[in-house]
Design a protein around this motif. Structure first.
Motif, PDB file in Angstrom:
ATOM      1  N   GLU A  49       0.991  -1.003   0.274  1.00 42.46           N
ATOM      2  CA  GLU A  49       0.156   0.052   0.111  1.00 42.46           C
ATOM      3  C   GLU A  49       0.879   1.109  -0.178  1.00 42.46           C
ATOM      4  O   GLU A  49       0.169   2.380  -0.751  1.00 42.46           O
ATOM      5  CB  GLU A  49      -1.148   0.119   0.657  1.00 42.46           C
ATOM      6  N   SER A  78      -6.238  -0.098  -9.621  1.00 38.87           N
ATOM      7  CA  SER A  78      -6.122  -0.723  -8.364  1.00 38.87           C
ATOM      8  C   SER A  78      -4.873  -0.650  -7.887  1.00 38.87           C
ATOM      9  O   SER A  78      -3.623  -0.630  -6.402  1.00 38.87           O
ATOM     10  CB  SER A  78      -6.899  -1.393  -7.437  1.00 38.87           C
ATOM     11  N   LEU A  93      -3.553  -3.444  -5.180  1.00 43.24           N
ATOM     12  CA  LEU A  93      -3.996  -3.202  -3.541  1.00 43.24           C
ATOM     13  C   LEU A  93      -5.696  -3.993  -3.340  1.00 43.24           C
ATOM     14  O   LEU A  93      -5.789  -4.353  -1.950  1.00 43.24           O
ATOM     15  CB  LEU A  93      -4.387  -1.226  -3.123  1.00 43.24           C
ATOM     16  N   GLU A  94      -6.258  -4.500  -4.228  1.00 45.68           N
ATOM     17  CA  GLU A  94      -7.051  -4.818  -4.365  1.00 45.68           C
ATOM     18  C   GLU A  94      -7.575  -6.468  -4.485  1.00 45.68           C
ATOM     19  O   GLU A  94      -5.943  -6.428  -5.442  1.00 45.68           O
ATOM     20  CB  GLU A  94      -8.491  -4.653  -5.465  1.00 45.68           C
ATOM     21  N   TYR A 145      -4.765   5.859  -4.628  1.00 45.45           N
ATOM     22  CA  TYR A 145      -5.483   4.940  -4.390  1.00 45.45           C
ATOM     23  C   TYR A 145      -5.183   4.141  -3.152  1.00 45.45           C
ATOM     24  O   TYR A 145      -4.532   4.220  -3.065  1.00 45.45           O
ATOM     25  CB  TYR A 145      -5.750   3.909  -6.024  1.00 45.45           C
ATOM     26  N   SER A 149      -6.283   1.124  -1.104  1.00 44.08           N
ATOM     27  CA  SER A 149      -7.974   0.087   0.150  1.00 44.08           C
ATOM     28  C   SER A 149      -8.232   0.400   1.772  1.00 44.08           C
ATOM     29  O   SER A 149      -9.329  -0.750   1.608  1.00 44.08           O
ATOM     30  CB  SER A 149      -7.106  -0.656  -1.239  1.00 44.08           C
ATOM     31  N   ARG A 150      -7.632   1.625   2.537  1.00 46.96           N
ATOM     32  CA  ARG A 150      -8.261   1.165   3.934  1.00 46.96           C
ATOM     33  C   ARG A 150      -8.198   2.769   3.845  1.00 46.96           C
ATOM     34  O   ARG A 150      -7.746   3.824   3.035  1.00 46.96           O
ATOM     35  CB  ARG A 150      -6.610   0.946   4.476  1.00 46.96           C
ATOM     36  N   GLY A 209     -12.943  -7.517   1.713  1.00 45.48           N
ATOM     37  CA  GLY A 209     -13.028  -7.289   0.958  1.00 45.48           C
ATOM     38  C   GLY A 209     -13.427  -7.407  -0.090  1.00 45.48           C
ATOM     39  O   GLY A 209     -14.112  -8.327   0.107  1.00 45.48           O
ATOM     40  N   CYS A 221     -18.238  -3.377  -1.519  1.00 45.85           N
ATOM     41  CA  CYS A 221     -17.343  -3.035  -1.203  1.00 45.85           C
ATOM     42  C   CYS A 221     -17.485  -1.465  -0.279  1.00 45.85           C
ATOM     43  O   CYS A 221     -18.771  -0.927  -0.488  1.00 45.85           O
ATOM     44  CB  CYS A 221     -16.780  -2.367  -3.324  1.00 45.85           C
ATOM     45  N   ASN A 228     -10.977   4.414  -3.452  1.00 41.29           N
ATOM     46  CA  ASN A 228     -11.056   3.821  -3.690  1.00 41.29           C
ATOM     47  C   ASN A 228     -11.358   3.481  -5.223  1.00 41.29           C
ATOM     48  O   ASN A 228     -12.176   4.454  -5.726  1.00 41.29           O
ATOM     49  CB  ASN A 228     -11.377   1.935  -3.423  1.00 41.29           C
TER      50      ASN A 228
END
Ligand code: SAM
Length: 505
Positions: free
Chosen positions: A8, A231, A234-235, A255, A257-258, A331, A361, A426
């Protein structure tokens, strides 16, 4: 988790760099007479000034944490940004050791894409040409020899030059770690030699299909896919971007993802459950009790009924990650695609069938308090959170069945928060509004107990067939949206539903 964090961080840095580079190109386009010389290097200088201190500079021998075999880069300088290969002109990167000698740590090896043989397990790399009359091996050639002598793995980045509609495009693919097996000298011309090195890819690394990677990148051959994975890993599943309407790309953004919480946000951890073997007893599981005496998901991971707030089991619980009260935290499960719509800008569609009740999501971005949110110049990607507990319809009755919610957050003490996905977020930032939505926003808590700052998780409220656009109801109150100057703002709704209310706000 450390591996995911490294990924990340590194992808975040790359996106920060790309934002700066994109801004420089935009500027150059707006002011054609004011040439931007070497925008890649300028962007790198700005990126370092903004984000990097000398002590951040790491020199890696072997793999770079967060970088995967097969990762793709479009500029040489991006290799410097992620720490794969630091010099942006020289093809061999080396590290000076304590005894003063240098070992080579990475090599950029070029080929024309037309020459690509798919088997890049063995590579012959031509080193630098020795100065005329010089018999000695030195410089980067010597560093490569030293790596060979010490069996030091060398990162190989395959550089390709492709011709797309007359434009020369460069692609760099991280090929993994190689060992130098052998070197020799070839005569270039009278009294002048070039050193050649044979490298062999180390076993046990993921296979990469160079041809597939090169073909999937751009253009018609891939059905208008303009980005293979928004992503960038990241996904769990790549999020592609397609545009069959224009040649536009989504505005660059970072981008993540958290959720990115404010620095001063340190809520107490929730009281977890003690169900060591799994949460099967709804009467005893502390999380099931918080949910009103039931696990809110069925055994297929579908939510049973919408609630003001759902408590998933989390890091404070004793149950395993496979516990069926952990859904949104794992996720995405379905393939998502960002696409250019005819009239609403970008939108999101699913490529898979999504059964009703499934988690789709989370809305990811920066968590801001109301004061910070007001300062943002664009409100297009702001999602107000922690307010809809007071939604009369949803609240009525439901709170009675959930003991922990009977009181709900104290309205007088209510702290307003929002998630802003404009600068970082995201793909959920691209989900449009519909008056007949197929998603609904569910408040979820699992890693803290602050009801003012729940996560926003989208669940399917009906079966959604593949290729259908995803949409939720933005829930604006008509004639209640104002711009920064206090003027009433209105926007026509273009959702196209037969039951459309006419206005977005
Ligand atoms: N379409 C957006 C984009 O291209 O970035 C993604 C959604 S963004 C969260 C919200 C914005 O999308 C709105 O401010 C509006 O401009 C547009 N939008 C979303 N749903 C819409 C609708 N039903 N009708 C008109 N515009 C819509």
């Amino acid at each position: 988790d450390g591996v995911a964090l490294a990924r990340e961080n590194i992808m975040g840095s790359l996106q920060d760099f790309r934002l700066i580079y994109g801004e420089l190109l935009d500027e150059a386009e707006k002011r054609p007479r004011k040439a931007v010389i070497m925008p890649d290097l300028q962007a790198y200088r700005i990126f370092r000034e903004r984000f990097i201190t000398e002590s951040d500079d790491k020199k890696y021998i072997g793999s770079v944490p967060g970088i995967h075999v097969g990762d793709i880069f479009h500029l040489r300088v991006e290799l410097c940004v992620v720490g794969l290969h630091r010099p942006h002109r020289v093809s061999v990167d080396h590290i000076k050791q304590e005894d003063g000698t240098c070992i080579a740590v990475s090599v950029v090896s070029y080929a024309q894409s037309s020459d690509v043989k798919n088997n890049l397990d063995v590579l012959v790399y031509s080193g630098s040409v020795a100065a005329i009359g010089n018999q000695k091996i030195e410089g980067t050639n010597l560093a490569l020899k030293k790596s060979m002598d010490t069996n030091t793995p060398v990162r190989v980045i395959h550089g390709f030059i492709t011709n797309i509609n007359g434009n020369c495009q460069r692609t760099y693919i991280y090929g993994g770690l190689y060992i130098i097996e052998k070197y020799w000298r070839e005569k270039e011309r009278e009294n002048c030699y070039v050193y050649m090195f044979r490298l062999r890819r180390m076993a046990g690394q993921n296979h990469i299909d160079i041809k597939e990677i090169l073909n999937s990148g751009q253009g018609e051959s891939s059905g208008g896919i303009v980005i293979k994975d928004l992503s960038r890993g990241l996904e769990r599943i790549p999020v592609s971007v397609v545009n069959s309407i224009s040649d536009e790309y989504p505005m660059p953004y970072r981008y993540i993802s958290r959720l990115q919480y404010p620095r001063n946000f340190h809520p107490a951890p929730p009281e977890g459950c003690g169900c060591v073997g799994g949460c099967s007893d709804s009467k005893r599981c502390a999380c099931a009790v918080k949910n009103g005496g039931e696990i809110p998901f069925n055994d297929k991971g579908c939510i049973i009924v919408a609630k003001p707030l759902v408590y998933e089991c989390g890091p404070s619980c004793k149950c395993p990650p496979t516990c069926h009260n952990r859904v949104g935290q794992h996720g995405i499960k379905f393939r998502m695609q960002v696409f250019k719509t005819k009239s609403m800008g970008w939108g999101v569609r699913t490529l898979d069938f999504i059964p009703s009740g499934s988690f789709v999501c989370e809305y990811i971005g920066e968590v801001l308090d109301d004061e910070e949110a007001q300062k943002r110049t664009t409100d297009e990607y702001l999602f107000a959170i922690g307010h809809n507990y007071y939604d009369a319809v949803l609240w009525a009755g439901l709170s009675r069945s959930i003991p922990s919610l009977q009181k709900g957050p104290d309205k007088d003490e209510e702290a307003g928060f929002a998630v802003d996905a404009s600068k970082m977020g995201n793909f959920a930032k691209f989900i449009n509004h519909s008056c007949t939505p197929n998603l609904y926003a569910q408040n979820v808590l699992y890693d803290h107990d602050d009801k003012n700052v729940p996560r926003i998780m989208f669940f399917a409220c009906e079966d959604i067939p593949p290729h259908q656009e995803l949409a939720y109801h933005y829930n604006y109150t008509i004639d209640q949206v104002y711009d920064v100057n206090g003027n009433l703002k209105k926007k026509k709704c273009l959702c196209g539903s037969t039951e459309c209310d006419g206005w977005l706000y």
